[in-house]
Design an enzyme around this catalytic site. Structure first.
Site, PDB file in Angstrom:
ATOM      1  N   ASN A  88       0.815  -1.218   0.000  1.00 17.68           N
ATOM      2  CA  ASN A  88       0.000   0.000   0.000  1.00 17.68           C
ATOM      3  C   ASN A  88       0.849   1.269   0.000  1.00 17.68           C
ATOM      4  O   ASN A  88       0.380   2.330   0.402  1.00 17.68           O
ATOM      5  CB  ASN A  88      -0.987  -0.018   1.186  1.00 17.68           C
ATOM      6  CG  ASN A  88      -0.305  -0.315   2.497  1.00 17.68           C
ATOM      7  OD1 ASN A  88       0.910  -0.214   2.601  1.00 17.68           O
ATOM      8  ND2 ASN A  88      -1.073  -0.680   3.504  1.00 17.68           N
ATOM      9  N   ARG A 227       3.301   6.009  12.007  1.00 15.57           N
ATOM     10  CA  ARG A 227       2.667   5.479  13.208  1.00 15.57           C
ATOM     11  C   ARG A 227       2.497   6.620  14.207  1.00 15.57           C
ATOM     12  O   ARG A 227       3.418   7.416  14.421  1.00 15.57           O
ATOM     13  CB  ARG A 227       3.498   4.347  13.846  1.00 15.57           C
ATOM     14  CG  ARG A 227       3.406   3.007  13.121  1.00 15.57           C
ATOM     15  CD  ARG A 227       1.986   2.420  13.138  1.00 15.57           C
ATOM     16  NE  ARG A 227       1.861   1.162  12.426  1.00 15.57           N
ATOM     17  CZ  ARG A 227       1.383   1.037  11.183  1.00 15.57           C
ATOM     18  NH1 ARG A 227       0.992   2.086  10.502  1.00 15.57           N
ATOM     19  NH2 ARG A 227       1.265  -0.162  10.629  1.00 15.57           N
ATOM     20  N   GLN A 256      -5.433   2.979  18.648  1.00 15.83           N
ATOM     21  CA  GLN A 256      -6.450   2.856  17.598  1.00 15.83           C
ATOM     22  C   GLN A 256      -7.450   1.771  17.963  1.00 15.83           C
ATOM     23  O   GLN A 256      -7.002   0.673  18.327  1.00 15.83           O
ATOM     24  CB  GLN A 256      -5.765   2.529  16.259  1.00 15.83           C
ATOM     25  CG  GLN A 256      -4.886   3.665  15.780  1.00 15.83           C
ATOM     26  CD  GLN A 256      -4.332   3.477  14.365  1.00 15.83           C
ATOM     27  OE1 GLN A 256      -3.760   4.381  13.825  1.00 15.83           O
ATOM     28  NE2 GLN A 256      -4.503   2.318  13.780  1.00 15.83           N
ATOM     29  N   HIS A 280      -7.263   5.855  10.452  1.00 15.21           N
ATOM     30  CA  HIS A 280      -6.182   5.136   9.765  1.00 15.21           C
ATOM     31  C   HIS A 280      -6.737   4.509   8.479  1.00 15.21           C
ATOM     32  O   HIS A 280      -7.283   3.411   8.509  1.00 15.21           O
ATOM     33  CB  HIS A 280      -5.637   4.070  10.715  1.00 15.21           C
ATOM     34  CG  HIS A 280      -4.359   3.450  10.265  1.00 15.21           C
ATOM     35  ND1 HIS A 280      -3.587   2.677  11.098  1.00 15.21           N
ATOM     36  CD2 HIS A 280      -3.692   3.484   9.093  1.00 15.21           C
ATOM     37  CE1 HIS A 280      -2.511   2.272  10.446  1.00 15.21           C
ATOM     38  NE2 HIS A 280      -2.564   2.742   9.218  1.00 15.21           N
TER      39      HIS A 280
HETATM   40  P1  NAP Z   1      10.379   0.914   4.503  1.00 13.56           P
HETATM   41  O1  NAP Z   1      10.450   0.698   3.032  1.00 13.56           O
HETATM   42  O2  NAP Z   1      10.978  -0.096   5.411  1.00 13.56           O
HETATM   43  O3  NAP Z   1      11.035   2.365   4.794  1.00 13.56           O
HETATM   44  C1  NAP Z   1      11.234   2.879   6.077  1.00 13.56           C
HETATM   45  C2  NAP Z   1      12.541   3.657   6.060  1.00 13.56           C
HETATM   46  O4  NAP Z   1      12.714   4.318   7.325  1.00 13.56           O
HETATM   47  C3  NAP Z   1      13.761   2.738   5.869  1.00 13.56           C
HETATM   48  O5  NAP Z   1      14.648   3.332   4.962  1.00 13.56           O
HETATM   49  C4  NAP Z   1      14.328   2.670   7.293  1.00 13.56           C
HETATM   50  O6  NAP Z   1      15.713   2.371   7.319  1.00 13.56           O
HETATM   51  C5  NAP Z   1      14.051   4.070   7.754  1.00 13.56           C
HETATM   52  N1  NAP Z   1      14.160   4.262   9.189  1.00 13.56           N
HETATM   53  C6  NAP Z   1      13.982   3.353  10.193  1.00 13.56           C
HETATM   54  N2  NAP Z   1      14.186   3.947  11.375  1.00 13.56           N
HETATM   55  C7  NAP Z   1      14.519   5.230  11.133  1.00 13.56           C
HETATM   56  C8  NAP Z   1      14.874   6.320  11.957  1.00 13.56           C
HETATM   57  N3  NAP Z   1      14.971   6.201  13.300  1.00 13.56           N
HETATM   58  N4  NAP Z   1      15.177   7.493  11.379  1.00 13.56           N
HETATM   59  C9  NAP Z   1      15.138   7.624  10.028  1.00 13.56           C
HETATM   60  N5  NAP Z   1      14.814   6.622   9.177  1.00 13.56           N
HETATM   61  C10 NAP Z   1      14.502   5.430   9.739  1.00 13.56           C
HETATM   62  O7  NAP Z   1       8.872   1.087   4.977  1.00 13.56           O
HETATM   63  P2  NAP Z   1       7.646   1.762   4.184  1.00 13.56           P
HETATM   64  O8  NAP Z   1       6.961   0.748   3.353  1.00 13.56           O
HETATM   65  O9  NAP Z   1       8.133   3.024   3.553  1.00 13.56           O
HETATM   66  O10 NAP Z   1       6.679   2.091   5.400  1.00 13.56           O
HETATM   67  C11 NAP Z   1       7.090   2.959   6.445  1.00 13.56           C
HETATM   68  C12 NAP Z   1       6.096   2.854   7.588  1.00 13.56           C
HETATM   69  O11 NAP Z   1       4.865   3.441   7.176  1.00 13.56           O
HETATM   70  C13 NAP Z   1       5.713   1.408   7.960  1.00 13.56           C
HETATM   71  O12 NAP Z   1       6.628   0.843   8.873  1.00 13.56           O
HETATM   72  C14 NAP Z   1       4.361   1.594   8.604  1.00 13.56           C
HETATM   73  O13 NAP Z   1       4.485   1.816   9.993  1.00 13.56           O
HETATM   74  C15 NAP Z   1       3.825   2.851   7.951  1.00 13.56           C
HETATM   75  N6  NAP Z   1       2.692   2.551   7.041  1.00 13.56           N
HETATM   76  C16 NAP Z   1       1.505   3.186   7.258  1.00 13.56           C
HETATM   77  C17 NAP Z   1       0.416   2.898   6.454  1.00 13.56           C
HETATM   78  C18 NAP Z   1      -0.899   3.617   6.646  1.00 13.56           C
HETATM   79  O14 NAP Z   1      -1.928   3.102   6.204  1.00 13.56           O
HETATM   80  N7  NAP Z   1      -0.922   4.774   7.265  1.00 13.56           N
HETATM   81  C19 NAP Z   1       0.531   1.944   5.422  1.00 13.56           C
HETATM   82  C20 NAP Z   1       1.787   1.367   5.182  1.00 13.56           C
HETATM   83  C21 NAP Z   1       2.848   1.665   6.007  1.00 13.56           C
HETATM   84  P3  NAP Z   1      16.179   0.811   7.503  1.00 13.56           P
HETATM   85  O15 NAP Z   1      15.501   0.042   6.398  1.00 13.56           O
HETATM   86  O16 NAP Z   1      17.660   0.893   7.386  1.00 13.56           O
HETATM   87  O17 NAP Z   1      15.695   0.387   8.862  1.00 13.56           O
END
Ligand code: NAP
Length: 330
Positions: A88, A227, A256, A280
């Site tokens: 998503n 989050r 939530q 959400h």
């Molecule tokens: P992703 O591809 O894993 O990207 C997250 C990025 O953040 C990675 O590059 C990660 O680095 C980095 N990161 C981790 N900890 C960090 C920190 N302390 N400071 C700076 N960067 C940091 O994940 P994504 O698919 O983009 O999704 C991100 C988050 O969005 C998910 O974990 C989820 O909680 C949220 N989300 C929300 C919805 C919604 O419906 N609202 C839907 C989908 C996802 P590393 O890989 O090196 O750890």
């Protein structure tokens, strides 16, 4: 899913009755081999509930973000936790761009002025800006954060910034022309708009609080679809209400469903500006649902046939965090 699982001889129980020991969830989790849940109205899989779930082998998140599962407790019990990585990310990136635009352009109070029968243009125009020429930065430049940068590129922002552990690959960075800032406070002090796109873990919980907010530019906007618990609820509400920041928006909450008296429900800045919260829902558009349903089916099919999971989908397995550093960062 139901017909497919039935054809394989499995029992499939669907419920949204999740609270308390006599709920359907807590009754059936005692026998279940598999739990499927979504992050949108999450089933909190705590250590205590896992203690009762003697047969549980795999917890599948139909979506992205498995922080509603106690991952350390899952590791201790060798329960696999998997999610449908990437399913998503476009849906959320679109919601981020929409929320940035609606905040910066002061859309919500302008719309409410119209539905309440009024027409005082100057009252809403005084809080309305262009995104062009602003500095926009993402905390986390992974799948969603990078897609946000891609989508913002045509808006001719003054600069696109990112704060992440690693540099973007050269080609990817060339396409968006973003600059990495390695120090969080420096990053915060340079952005007009901050968007949060990192997972929730011990290193990001409460990352934006009254101390880090001191480094945020006065009048900046913050959008968090990652989050809720990454931003301190009371500190954000106080910053919106005092006008220290011009607005906060997103779709994720530290609890939530959010309680009726959650400070983000009715926070408002001067002249009613600055609250663009939704439930959400950004990652659960119907297009996204089709993708994460297909991904959940694939994870289950692998599980039933003892086939390895797609590595990017695995959060914890065999008592260990998988390749993603999820949950371990400090
Ligand atoms: P992703 O591809 O894993 O990207 C997250 C990025 O953040 C990675 O590059 C990660 O680095 C980095 N990161 C981790 N900890 C960090 C920190 N302390 N400071 C700076 N960067 C940091 O994940 P994504 O698919 O983009 O999704 C991100 C988050 O969005 C998910 O974990 C989820 O909680 C949220 N989300 C929300 C919805 C919604 O419906 N609202 C839907 C989908 C996802 P590393 O890989 O090196 O750890």
């Amino acid at each position: 899913m139901r017909d497919w699982l039935k054809s394989l001889g499995h029992e499939y129980i669907v419920t949204d009755d999740k609270e308390g020991p006599s709920s359907e969830f807590q009754k059936h989790i005692k026998d279940a081999d598999v739990l499927i849940s979504t992050p949108f109205h999450p089933t909190y899989l705590t250590k205590e509930i896992m203690d009762t779930a003697k047969n549980l082998k795999i917890a599948v998140t139909a979506g992205v973000g498995s922080d509603h599962v106690d991952l350390n407790a899952a590791n201790e019990r060798k329960i696999t936790v998997a999610e449908v990585t990437g399913s998503n990310v476009v849906s959320v990136a679109e919601h981020v761009v929409m929320t940035i635009l609606t905040l910066v352009r002061n859309y919500q109070p302008s719309h409410e002025m119209i539905t309440s029968g009024n027409w005082q243009v100057s009252n809403v125009a005084r809080d309305c800006f262009d995104l062009e020429g602003k500095v926009v930065g993402t905390i986390g430049a992974g799948r969603i954060g990078y897609r946000v940068l891609q989508r913002l590129k045509p808006f001719d922002c003054k600069e696109l910034l990112y704060y992440d552990y690693a540099e973007l690959p050269a080609e990817a960075n060339k396409a968006v022309g973003a600059r990495r800032v390695e120090d969080l406070n420096e990053f915060l002090s340079q952005c007009d708009v901050i968007t949060v796109n990192a997972p929730l873990h011990e290193g990001t919980r409460n990352l934006i609080n009254k101390d880090t907010l001191k480094h945020v530019k006065k009048g900046a906007w913050i959008v968090n679809t990652a989050r809720g618990a990454i931003c301190n609820a009371e500190d954000i509400a106080a910053a919106v209400q005092s006008g220290q920041i011009s607005g906060y928006g997103g779709d994720v909450w530290n609890v939530q469903p959010a309680p009726k008296d959650h400070p983000w429900r009715d926070m408002q800045g001067p002249r009613g500006r600055g609250n663009n919260m939704t439930p959400h829902m950004s990652g659960t558009s119907l297009d996204a649902q089709a993708r994460y349903a297909a991904g959940t089916k694939e994870i289950l099919d692998n599980f039933f046939h003892g086939k390895p999971q797609t590595p990017a989908n695995v959060i914890v397995e065999n008592g260990q965090y998988a390749t993603k550093a999820y949950g371990q960062r400090k």
